[in-house]
Write a protein that holds these residues in place. Structure first.
Motif, PDB file in Angstrom:
ATOM      1  N   LYS A   1     -13.115  72.773  73.129  1.00 10.97           N
ATOM      2  CA  LYS A   1     -12.493  72.586  74.437  1.00 10.97           C
ATOM      3  C   LYS A   1     -12.889  73.762  75.319  1.00 10.97           C
ATOM      4  O   LYS A   1     -12.650  74.929  74.972  1.00 10.97           O
ATOM      5  CB  LYS A   1     -10.963  72.516  74.304  1.00 10.97           C
ATOM      6  CG  LYS A   1     -10.251  72.294  75.629  1.00 10.97           C
ATOM      7  CD  LYS A   1     -10.518  70.939  76.222  1.00 10.97           C
ATOM      8  CE  LYS A   1      -9.926  70.773  77.604  1.00 10.97           C
ATOM      9  NZ  LYS A   1     -10.199  69.443  78.182  1.00 10.97           N
TER      10      LYS A   1
ATOM     11  N   TYR B   1     -12.573  75.428  79.120  1.00 11.03           N
ATOM     12  CA  TYR B   1     -11.946  75.485  80.446  1.00 11.03           C
ATOM     13  C   TYR B   1     -12.819  76.383  81.319  1.00 11.03           C
ATOM     14  O   TYR B   1     -12.869  77.589  81.079  1.00 11.03           O
ATOM     15  CB  TYR B   1     -10.543  76.071  80.375  1.00 11.03           C
ATOM     16  CG  TYR B   1      -9.543  75.197  79.660  1.00 11.03           C
ATOM     17  CD1 TYR B   1      -9.088  74.018  80.236  1.00 11.03           C
ATOM     18  CD2 TYR B   1      -9.051  75.553  78.406  1.00 11.03           C
ATOM     19  CE1 TYR B   1      -8.164  73.212  79.592  1.00 11.03           C
ATOM     20  CE2 TYR B   1      -8.130  74.753  77.745  1.00 11.03           C
ATOM     21  CZ  TYR B   1      -7.684  73.582  78.355  1.00 11.03           C
ATOM     22  OH  TYR B   1      -6.779  72.789  77.706  1.00 11.03           O
TER      23      TYR B   1
ATOM     24  N   ARG C   1      -2.752  70.108  70.686  1.00  4.96           N
ATOM     25  CA  ARG C   1      -2.644  69.136  71.784  1.00  4.96           C
ATOM     26  C   ARG C   1      -3.808  68.155  71.757  1.00  4.96           C
ATOM     27  O   ARG C   1      -3.649  66.990  72.118  1.00  4.96           O
ATOM     28  CB  ARG C   1      -2.556  69.865  73.122  1.00  4.96           C
ATOM     29  CG  ARG C   1      -1.166  70.439  73.341  1.00  4.96           C
ATOM     30  CD  ARG C   1      -1.070  71.287  74.579  1.00  4.96           C
ATOM     31  NE  ARG C   1       0.178  72.032  74.545  1.00  4.96           N
ATOM     32  CZ  ARG C   1       1.177  71.881  75.417  1.00  4.96           C
ATOM     33  NH1 ARG C   1       1.064  71.042  76.401  1.00  4.96           N
ATOM     34  NH2 ARG C   1       2.274  72.595  75.306  1.00  4.96           N
TER      35      ARG C   1
ATOM     36  N   ILE D   1      -4.621  66.526  75.215  1.00  9.36           N
ATOM     37  CA  ILE D   1      -5.756  67.159  75.885  1.00  9.36           C
ATOM     38  C   ILE D   1      -7.020  66.479  75.365  1.00  9.36           C
ATOM     39  O   ILE D   1      -7.137  66.226  74.160  1.00  9.36           O
ATOM     40  CB  ILE D   1      -5.801  68.673  75.561  1.00  9.36           C
ATOM     41  CG1 ILE D   1      -4.622  69.398  76.198  1.00  9.36           C
ATOM     42  CG2 ILE D   1      -7.104  69.296  76.010  1.00  9.36           C
ATOM     43  CD1 ILE D   1      -4.580  70.888  75.904  1.00  9.36           C
ATOM     44  N   LYS D   2      -7.926  66.204  76.261  1.00  9.30           N
ATOM     45  CA  LYS D   2      -9.181  65.573  75.827  1.00  9.30           C
ATOM     46  C   LYS D   2     -10.191  66.648  75.427  1.00  9.30           C
ATOM     47  O   LYS D   2     -10.415  67.591  76.185  1.00  9.30           O
ATOM     48  CB  LYS D   2      -9.746  64.713  76.954  1.00  9.30           C
ATOM     49  CG  LYS D   2      -8.922  63.466  77.189  1.00  9.30           C
ATOM     50  CD  LYS D   2      -9.530  62.554  78.212  1.00  9.30           C
ATOM     51  CE  LYS D   2      -8.691  61.304  78.339  1.00  9.30           C
ATOM     52  NZ  LYS D   2      -7.308  61.542  78.784  1.00  9.30           N
TER      53      LYS D   2
END
Lengths: 306, 244
Positions: A12, A14, A48, A54-55
């Motif tokens: 993931k 960000y 998550r 969350i993808k």
């Protein structure tokens, strides 16, 4: 043993920051899997993603052998969860809050809500609005909500967050009983080493978004066995004396003049006396300290956990 | 969907917001009633007609109080799951994100209808107290229809407010947004552009007061476009949203 959760290449991102980096996790059936890492290590983001909140930027998640993204609805019906602090409708009572979940999950059994509340010890607090509950009660209610539909897998993200020591102990006991009595596979994340040490069968250590190691507590226990270390002038003779007088082979010669005795903890004065009377010079005796924490600190390259 | 609706209703149990909103909805009938009472005191010979009272009340509801009040209710319904941190629980049950939005919209529709009917009923009751004239089945039916059409159209226009609530997860931007809309309604109240501004077009449609420059279907199109855009934007945004 069947693998209940398997992730591969789970990532993931960000912006430019990798919150989770190529994470490969394996949780087997019936295990209590401790997901351990410092605050901000990527535990909550991972959890998550496991719950479809969350993808992932990249990677695969398989739960019960099926792809989460493809069959999220079917999979999550078999999962119970707490993500950090449990949120509730404060104007409703505990039973009414659970009724929301029961209706949406298709739990029609009349006693299901009462049973869940009994398990977590909240059966006498059903009339009180949740807004008046203490943090510990809310966390217990969160567990009741998570187990209401008899899940096969429980995912608990920092379930003891903000609890006092008694509350932590209660939750720990509850989790242990759920695993033992209901045979639920449990994934529990925490940054508190001592908490997971007493609970988990397997530990996954996450640091800066990467899963550094997955290891069985049994293996960890072996690495962390208590011992008394003697610094002696003649390790050969010391070893022979241990075998002859204490009938133990549970020792290791660590290097020249250093011998670690894993048995007879507490009898170091007797061993010392034997060595000295047999003409061996003892220049130092040391008890092993908590090497478990040292092990984690070493693994994550400094800093502290918990 | 039935279960989702049931739980949405359950969540309102003991919630003070329902009572607060009913008090809010009574503001327009009370203001109009006081206004006409004042008129009666100043001009005792002049008659106050029910038709006029209903019209004025609906005007206040559609242009002023309704926009603000329904905006706040929209924010309450949609922001609550964020504020009470219950969204992650609902989505891991799992509840479909679109299904959740739709169930909340259905609840919002019934809520707006309840307030609309309450405002209408209070207007009627106050009129009886004030002994207003011209009460007939025709007046009642027409006014009721105007109230319901107005409320329904304002409901459709709640979707942009819903989007702003999702976007900011806070009541303040929503209140600012609805306040700005209300100001726009006031500014356009006597101009032909009121038929093009979706929020003031509600009153144009509900009371059937088309302006010569723009046919009535312009108003319908404006409302439907804004409603659809708000709904689609919310669904797309929410479906993609990471729940932190």
């Amino acid at each position: 043993m069947e693998t209940i959760i398997r992730t591969s290449g789970l990532t993931k991102i960000y912006g430019t920051q990798k919150a989770v980096d190529n994470l490969a996790m394996h949780v087997k059936q019936g295990q209590i899997y401790g997901f351990l890492g410092q605050n901000g290590a990527g535990k909550t983001t991972t959890i998550r993603m496991l719950l479809g909140l969350i993808k992932p930027t990249d990677g695969q998640i398989e739960i019960f052998g099926e792809n989460l993204l493809a069959r999220q609805k079917e999979i999550l019906r078999r999962v119970g969860s707490i993500v950090e602090f449990s949120g509730f409708y404060m104007n409703l009572t505990a039973s009414e809050n659970l009724l929301v979940n029961a209706r949406l999950m298709g739990v029609h059994k009349r006693r299901a809500i009462d049973e869940a509340l009994e398990i977590v010890g909240l059966q006498h607090e059903t009339k009180k609005r949740v807004g008046k509950y203490s943090l510990g009660m809310k966390q217990r209610l969160g567990i009741a909500r998570a187990i209401l539909h008899h899940p096969e897998l429980l995912i608990l993200d920092e379930p003891t967050n903000g609890l006092d020591p008694i509350g932590i102990k209660e939750i720990r006991k509850l989790i242990r009983s759920l695993a033992e009595e209901r045979k639920i596979t449990i994934l529990i994340s925490t940054h508190i080493l001592s908490e997971i040490e007493q609970l988990a069968d397997v530990i996954g250590i996450v640091h800066q978004g990467r899963l550094l190691e997955e290891l069985e507590m049994e293996d960890l226990g072996k690495r962390n066995r208590k011992y008394v270390e003697f610094h002696v002038s003649n390790d050969n003779k010391a070893a022979m004396l241990l075998e002859q007088y204490f009938h133990t082979y549970d020792y290791e010669v660590q290097g020249e003049g250093i011998i670690r005795v894993y048995s007879h903890i507490g009898q170091q004065s007797g061993i010392n006396k034997l060595f000295v009377e047999s003409g061996i010079e003892v220049s130092g005796i040391a008890m092993s300290e908590n090497k478990l924490e040292d092990y984690f600190v070493q693994l994550i390259g400094g800093g502290t956990i918990g | 969907m039935v279960n989702l609706l049931y739980t949405e209703l359950l969540k309102l149990k003991r919630a003070k917001m329902l009572l607060v909103s009913l008090i809010g909805a009574s503001a327009a009938p009370l203001m109009v009633f006081i206004g006409f009472l004042d008129l009666k005191v100043k001009k005792p010979d002049s008659a106050v007609h029910y038709e006029e009272v209903f019209y004025n009340t609906n005007l206040y509801v559609l242009l002023l109080i309704g926009t603000l009040l329904y905006g706040v209710i929209t924010a309450y319904i949609f922001n609550r799951e964020h504020e009470e941190d219950t969204l992650k629980n609902l989505l891991t049950i799992p509840v479909s994100r679109t299904g959740l939005i739709v169930s909340k919209l259905v609840l919002l529709f019934f809520w707006i209808m309840l307030l609309t009917i309450a405002a209408w009923a209070l207007t009627l009751a106050l009129g009886l107290i004030g002994q207003f004239e011209g009460l007939s089945a025709g007046v009642l039916l027409t006014s009721f229809k105007q109230f319901i059409i107005g409320g329904s159209l304002l409901f459709l226009l709640s979707t942009p407010t819903m989007f702003i609530t999702f976007l900011f997860r806070n009541y303040v931007p929503t209140i600012i947004f609805t306040a700005a809309i209300t100001m726009g309604n006031v500014a356009l109240a006597n101009r032909e552009y009121k038929a093009l501004n979706p929020w003031s077009a509600v009153q144009v449609i509900a009371n059937y007061e088309p302006v010569p420059q723009y046919p009535l279907y312009y108003s319908y199109i404006a409302i439907l476009l804004v409603a659809a855009a708000g709904f689609l934007a919310t669904v797309i945004y929410f479906r993609r949203l990471d729940i932190q």
